[in-house]
Design an enzyme around this catalytic site. Structure first.
Site, PDB file in Angstrom:
ATOM      1  N   LYS B  72       0.828  -1.213   0.000  1.00 30.74           N
ATOM      2  CA  LYS B  72       0.000   0.000   0.000  1.00 30.74           C
ATOM      3  C   LYS B  72       0.861   1.261   0.000  1.00 30.74           C
ATOM      4  CE  LYS B  72      -2.342   0.273   3.601  1.00 30.74           C
ATOM      5  NZ  LYS B  72      -3.122  -0.281   4.683  1.00 30.74           N
ATOM      6  N   THR B  74       3.960   1.462  -0.940  1.00 27.52           N
ATOM      7  CA  THR B  74       4.688   1.463  -2.209  1.00 27.52           C
ATOM      8  C   THR B  74       3.796   2.026  -3.323  1.00 27.52           C
ATOM      9  OG1 THR B  74       5.889  -0.484  -1.425  1.00 27.52           O
ATOM     10  CG2 THR B  74       5.974  -0.027  -3.794  1.00 27.52           C
ATOM     11  N   ARG B  95       2.149   8.125   6.858  1.00 31.81           N
ATOM     12  CA  ARG B  95       2.446   7.943   8.281  1.00 31.81           C
ATOM     13  C   ARG B  95       3.942   7.771   8.513  1.00 31.81           C
ATOM     14  NH1 ARG B  95      -1.041   2.810   9.302  1.00 31.81           N
ATOM     15  NH2 ARG B  95      -0.561   2.605   7.090  1.00 31.81           N
ATOM     16  N   LYS B 106       9.273  -6.194  11.056  1.00 34.28           N
ATOM     17  CA  LYS B 106       8.531  -5.626   9.953  1.00 34.28           C
ATOM     18  C   LYS B 106       9.445  -4.986   8.923  1.00 34.28           C
ATOM     19  CE  LYS B 106       4.849  -2.397   8.901  1.00 34.28           C
ATOM     20  NZ  LYS B 106       4.291  -1.106   9.282  1.00 34.28           N
ATOM     21  N   ALA B 274      -3.823   1.414  13.743  1.00 35.02           N
ATOM     22  CA  ALA B 274      -5.026   1.339  12.906  1.00 35.02           C
ATOM     23  C   ALA B 274      -6.124   0.503  13.559  1.00 35.02           C
ATOM     24  CB  ALA B 274      -4.671   0.774  11.534  1.00 35.02           C
ATOM     25  N   PHE B 302      -4.358  -0.834   7.256  1.00 41.19           N
ATOM     26  CA  PHE B 302      -5.114  -2.073   7.041  1.00 41.19           C
ATOM     27  C   PHE B 302      -5.915  -2.009   5.730  1.00 41.19           C
ATOM     28  CE2 PHE B 302      -5.342  -2.651  11.951  1.00 41.19           C
ATOM     29  CZ  PHE B 302      -4.043  -3.076  11.971  1.00 41.19           C
ATOM     30  N   PHE B 382       3.543  -8.430  -8.932  1.00 39.05           N
ATOM     31  CA  PHE B 382       4.678  -9.190  -8.418  1.00 39.05           C
ATOM     32  C   PHE B 382       5.291  -9.958  -9.585  1.00 39.05           C
ATOM     33  CE2 PHE B 382       4.690  -9.496  -3.635  1.00 39.05           C
ATOM     34  CZ  PHE B 382       3.804  -8.454  -3.429  1.00 39.05           C
ATOM     35  N   TRP B 410       6.945  -0.927  -7.813  1.00 37.87           N
ATOM     36  CA  TRP B 410       8.065  -1.454  -7.040  1.00 37.87           C
ATOM     37  C   TRP B 410       9.264  -1.659  -7.961  1.00 37.87           C
ATOM     38  CZ3 TRP B 410      11.471  -5.482  -6.566  1.00 37.87           C
ATOM     39  CH2 TRP B 410      12.072  -5.656  -5.305  1.00 37.87           C
TER      40      TRP B 410
END
Lengths: 558, 558
Positions: B72, B74, B95, B106, B274, B302, B382, B410
């Site tokens: 998200k 990215t 954020r 993470k 969140a 989320f 991907f 990406w």
């Protein structure tokens, strides 16, 4: 020291220059400068285009502190301003204030009156975030330690023998003694614990004694955070997280450049406790200042028995420093308190109390000479001092053979003429050949190092070690730490370990109740009496007066 | 999403421009800019010479998250870069990452591949110190609360009913449940307590919903931190410390300017949880971006059931925002997981699993329409996606009447051509008239607000309230808080409150076990299931790989 304007009002009325102008005047090349807002910057020593450290070092220390206040930071700032005014190329190296006491009762720690470093509000609040980075590194270590225990404890750490604590830069009494890891098997392994204030963290001491980032990383790895069930020390390197801790500190280790009201450049960086640590700004800041300036004025915590001794025997030894002069700050008020006058009687002229109290100053100034350094007495003037008292004190210093001057750097500022005479005396002291020496050799046993300090500096007859302390001495020997210097944790109010014995007591013994090896910082703390490493807030905390005005300006910082 | 270079390597190889150049190009006047190092700056909205907020708002949300990853952040970065490449005046609002998860597992939260914000290492570590300031404000409040109880407890606070906790920006399992104030009468008043991670602090939520410093101060004052022995709520204003807390946050509230790899300006500011909070960057950052740019791309935490709903019903309501478009990020991998495929089977082409899993996406995109906003599906590509799978998904979106594009931000970057088609669809959506509406009116009862969200957004048959929750509903009514919006704390992995029920379940009930009034932030949290507000570290924390190289560069950030 009464006045119509508060320190915050004087600071806000001062003309503050863009930090890049201060940096340029101090000889900091642009590539080494990283701005933090308009009036703060970090200097990257690795990118600094300046010669190796060469500036002469002036340490500002003091007689034994009293509630009357001595004004050590104020004198440090004012003296540097006066030296600059006399045409010297000078820089200041000071400790960063801790946020906890600012919210409690101490107010700021950026000097006072017309001898302040600016911007005082930002320096007293979060500044450039160094203390937050140290808090994070400390607490990351502890989260990793408790996680290691929880995840199977491959290192066999005894949860009852974890000696390192979490920290907050806060005065928070309720966190002194806690139990953590409650809630059942999924929530951790319970153990008794406690929080210290950030300035009491060994990581703060490590941060302030490291010579560069690589040395910081090595020292972090040497921190002993606990012991195995077999009582073998466990270090950060055993856990393998010195790299992560160094990463968390990589920006913080760059010294912070600010300015005084008079425009003198000041590096304000690091601030370890002066009892369980050595109480001086970072070595990196001191050495960076010595690359940039011919004279560096710095300070150490508490009186000369603690701050100056630790400066000489710990910081100067690790950093290869040789201080050229020590200024001992004294006040008429504090000398009268040392002579037995109550705090509410200090404004009454009383030369006989001065006569009694001056014995405290006498011991401090002669202690300085034991390090091969000439003392200079700075009499920090208060509005209530009488001419008779000041004259008596100057005459006493003259008779004692100690250079002395009255300074009014609070009221007139070093940028004004308040410190001209003091600056002249200091400049003259710097011309003498440097005969600096340490008080003791590292080869002495830990007991003998402590005895040397107690007898030579405090004037004690001897040292008494408690049974636990004797046991700890044996552990220190066995673990190979006996070659470290000693860091005395003693009350700052007395040469003895009893805070109520003022003046210059004789015929006493120092009681060492425990020893704390700080293997990352590289010293052994000797605890005499109770040491508070997490302060509490008072009944009416300073925070209740603090606010922002409608324009976003700070209110209530003193 | 495999590649030879790590995110950190790509970030370090990128050409980064001085932040003052980025600021100038974004229309930030010099007086409003405060540099923090070379590549970060704060913008003071009070000094910003720009029109009131006018930029159109694009919210990037997602289908239900899976361990496969959606990308998200990215996509947010890449979309903005692509819009900029197409000639739009665009700014990002994101954020700030939390340090705890960075040290855990993470990795960073600054986008990935060629769609990142820079400098990724500094943003992922201490950044400009905002989270540290929030931690300090939170913990200052709690030190003041416990000190108030200790010093006589004039407010009659029940120590068993202090609901506010201390926080650290750390994953520290052992602090979840603790007992504080031990050690006897001089050390505090014992009580059961716990620490949360900083992003779970109500002060973080307050920080992110305030319109300016004065509003922040008011909201801080409205925080309920506990109850008296008579069960009357006690607020920060009752304690009188909202001014001190605002003072601690006065610099932090200024949004942080950074840049993407492609040079697009990004405001990275604030980052509340969140689940127990609303999960969006600060309102001040969003509005500052809307003053400077014609299009602002922002994100919410989320999936769209949580993040987008809270964005619409909490943040947009408080800030008077009307989003113009919502991008719903989907991936072939995540859709296959929603269709029942195991994580280790995701690389196998499987259109039938896509068909099953796409029901999850269908519910999310039609939910967006309930807010009067047109959804745009971004298929984040991907490397393992097959042409057949991508074509099937595009065809499904076309049949559903939802604009959709495959994006490779990406691998190719939005600064390259990886997001051109997506940007075109979004730009077209922005041309439509704005028909934004909230899902529910504040006048509804708290029960009915929760029921509306559960039925309209989650697809539940109804809501079941536990006995404690019903009692809390009565308290909320009595204390006059029933007019606040609702903040759902539900698992992000399912439309239901059971994390294992993937896809688009039907015939279920949402179970509300408790309600937490957050009177400073201005919402009522509805807890469904267990909510973790202090994460733990994994068996092998990311911190073990982190280091600094001999030149002081970061190692091991991903």
């Amino acid at each position: 020291m009464t006045g119509v304007s508060s320190d915050l009002e004087i600071a806000r009325a001062a003309r503050i220059r863009p930090i890049e102008d201060i940096a340029a005047a101090a000889g900091v090349n642009a590539a080494a400068l990283e701005q933090y807002g308009r009036y703060k910057a970090k200097i990257d020593p690795a990118r600094l285009d300046a010669p190796p450290p060469h500036g002469k070092l002036v340490l500002v220390s003091a007689m034994s502190p009293t509630p009357a206040g001595e004004g050590k930071s104020t004198t440090t700032v004012g003296l540097a301003d006066s030296l600059a005014r006399a045409g010297h190329n000078v820089m200041i190296a000071l400790r960063e204030p801790s946020l906890g006491p600012v919210l409690g009762m101490k107010g700021g720690a950026t000097g006072g009156g017309y001898s302040q470093v600016l911007p005082m509000d930002e320096i007293n609040l979060h500044f450039t975030g160094d203390f937050h980075a140290i808090t994070s590194a400390n607490n990351a270590l502890m989260a990793l330690v408790d996680n290691h225990i929880y995840q199977g404890n491959a290192l066999n750490i005894d949860p009852r023998r974890v000696t390192f604590k979490r920290v907050l830069d806060m005065n928070d009494r309720a966190l002194r003694e806690v139990v953590i890891g409650l809630g059942g098997p999924a929530q951790g392994v319970p153990r008794q614990d406690g929080f210290d204030i950030t300035v009491a963290s060994e990581i703060m001491a490590v941060f302030c004694l490291a010579t560069d980032l690589a040395d910081l990383r090595e020292r972090l790895g040497r921190i002993t955070f606990g012991y195995t069930y077999e009582r073998v020390p466990v270090t950060v390197a055993d856990l393998g997280v010195q790299g992560a801790l160094a990463l968390l500190l990589k920006e913080a280790v760059k010294p912070n450049l600010v300015q005084t009201i008079a425009g003198t450049p000041a590096l304000v960086h690091g601030g370890p406790f002066a009892n369980i640590a050595h109480g001086c700004n970072s070595l990196i800041a001191t050495q960076t200042a010595r690359r940039l300036a011919d004279i560096v004025v710095t300070e150490a915590g508490f009186g000369a028995d603690l701050g100056a001794e630790k400066f000489m025997d710990i910081k100067a030894r690790i950093g290869g420093l040789a201080p050229s002069a020590v200024v001992v700050v004294a006040t008429v008020r504090a000398l009268k308190m040392q002579g037995g006058v109550a705090k509410d009687q200090l404004t009454r002229p009383d030369v006989s109390a001065l006569e009694a109290g001056v014995e405290n100053l006498r011991r401090h100034v002669h202690n300085v000479e034991k390090f091969g350094v000439t003392p200079v007495v700075a009499i920090n003037r208060f509005a209530t001092d009488t001419a008779e008292e000041l004259d008596w004190l100057l005459a006493w210093c003259a008779a004692e053979g100690v250079p002395a001057a009255v300074a009014d750097v609070w009221g007139r500022g070093g940028g004004g003429d308040g410190g001209d005479e003091l600056a002249g005396l200091v400049a003259r002291a710097l011309e003498a050949p440097n005969k600096f020496r340490h008080l003791y050799a590292l080869e002495l046993s830990v007991e003998d190092k402590i005895r040397t300090i107690a007898q030579e500096i405090y004037g004690a007859d001897g040292v008494d070690f408690s049974v636990p302390a004797l046991k700890r001495l044996a552990d220190i020997e066995r673990n190979g730490w006996a070659g470290l210097p000693v860091c005395m944790a003693k009350t700052q109010y007395s040469f003895t370990d009893d805070a109520t014995r003022l003046g210059a007591p004789k015929g006493f013994t120092i009681h060492v109740r425990d020893l704390l090896p700080k293997t990352g910082a590289g010293f052994i703390v000797a605890l005499t009496g109770a040491v508070m490493t997490m302060p509490g807030l008072p009944a009416v905390p300073a925070a209740l007066r603090m606010d922002v005005d409608p324009d976003g300006n700070p209110v209530g910082l003193t």
